[in-house]
Design an enzyme around this catalytic site. Sequence first.
Site, PDB file in Angstrom:
ATOM      1  N   ARG A 195       6.919  -8.441   0.745  1.00 36.44           N
ATOM      2  CA  ARG A 195       5.848  -7.958  -0.298  1.00 36.44           C
ATOM      3  C   ARG A 195       6.071  -6.089  -0.421  1.00 36.44           C
ATOM      4  NH1 ARG A 195       0.541  -8.982  -1.168  1.00 36.44           N
ATOM      5  NH2 ARG A 195       0.373  -6.503  -0.129  1.00 36.44           N
ATOM      6  N   TYR A 237      -4.349  -3.505   5.873  1.00 40.41           N
ATOM      7  CA  TYR A 237      -4.715  -4.922   5.906  1.00 40.41           C
ATOM      8  C   TYR A 237      -2.849  -4.660   6.744  1.00 40.41           C
ATOM      9  CZ  TYR A 237      -2.656  -5.982   1.804  1.00 40.41           C
ATOM     10  OH  TYR A 237      -2.125  -6.093   0.392  1.00 40.41           O
ATOM     11  N   HIS A 240      -0.063  -5.512  -2.858  1.00 39.14           N
ATOM     12  CA  HIS A 240      -0.033  -6.683  -4.396  1.00 39.14           C
ATOM     13  C   HIS A 240      -0.275  -6.533  -5.702  1.00 39.14           C
ATOM     14  CE1 HIS A 240      -1.369 -10.522  -5.265  1.00 39.14           C
ATOM     15  NE2 HIS A 240      -2.687 -10.254  -6.168  1.00 39.14           N
TER      16      HIS A 240
END
Length: 388
Positions: A271, A284, A275
Amino acid sequence: MTVMEQRGAYRPTPPPAWQPRTDPAPLLPDAEPHRVLGTKAADRADTELLRTLYARLVRGRRYNAQATALTRQGRLAVYPSSTGQEACEVAAALVLEERDWLFPSYRDTLAVVSRGVDPVEALTLLRGDWHTGYDPYEHRVAPLSTPLATQLPHAVGLAHAARLKGDDVVALAMVGDGGTSEGDFHEALNFAAVWRAPVVFLVQNNGFAISVPLDKQTAAPSLAHKAVGYGMPGRLVDGNDAAAVHEVLSDAVRHARAGGGPTLVEAVTYRVDAHTNADDATRYRGDAEVETWRRHDPVELLERELTERGLLDEDGVRAAREDAEAMAADLRARMNEDPELSPLDLFDHVYAEPTAQLREQRDQLRAELEAESESGARDAGAPEGGRR
């Protein structure tokens, strides 16, 4: 020791040799993800299919970029981008026959569009409307599923019911790596394997369940290995290799249609975007990790393969990009039109037959709206000094 044992009459019967009901070896995935592009297998690939995949990938990349821009402009409430995962999205739609069903997750609007759903209709739910925006029966596409993995048991139920009716239908259910940690995932796989339902489960392992990396979710060698525990084959594929994903999914669909039962396919991808537009992915993961995956971009991989084989030139690249821009311009223009919404729609699909209480509430709301409209009309027609 008993009397019978002392006399030598006791002879315990040894247990029968245990045999597994199913030989697990054929179910195990390969040690490495299956690849086509950049290998000798690419020489055997259908050139027209590769061109089609390329055009769809370019269009899909532009679709993701435009939808992401629409969130910044306030035209979408949220958009979970599938940038970097376009090979999985496009291939999932292309391997299905018209009679088959697609069960998408919330990140799979590109697969929905590739299946033939109007791009604006595919984004209706993410726009903040109360319904999915398209007719599932017309397109054989289930509503976008926001709760994780809840669409998987539905896919199994539909496929099993279709087989009982004698319909030649396969269901392809899409889910992310985070969805494999949900109970619905395990229940769906168990039912599908026991019933030998014609279902293909496509797990897009993009590395993170929002901010949770895969190694914090499971200790399995791969997500494809989970298939063995349920008695179905597991396949591992390079999710950025569009030709490989199409090949593996096509094999799984044929297997299901022939009565062979379900298959779990893990597509290893990434990805690239956050998100959703509400997520800060820098908290992160680092830029170096993202850049490493950008060098394995699905669009560039296929473009390089086609160019090196003389199957794509500058005119072909330009034509694909112009087509994608035309799609984006049309999407942008139509999404900039304010939808006509009626609060009365809230009552239309609560029950097949509205209850007396719902009818009373709808009539009350209608009266309030009419009164408000009449009041606004009177104020608009009153002299300037007479307005309140």
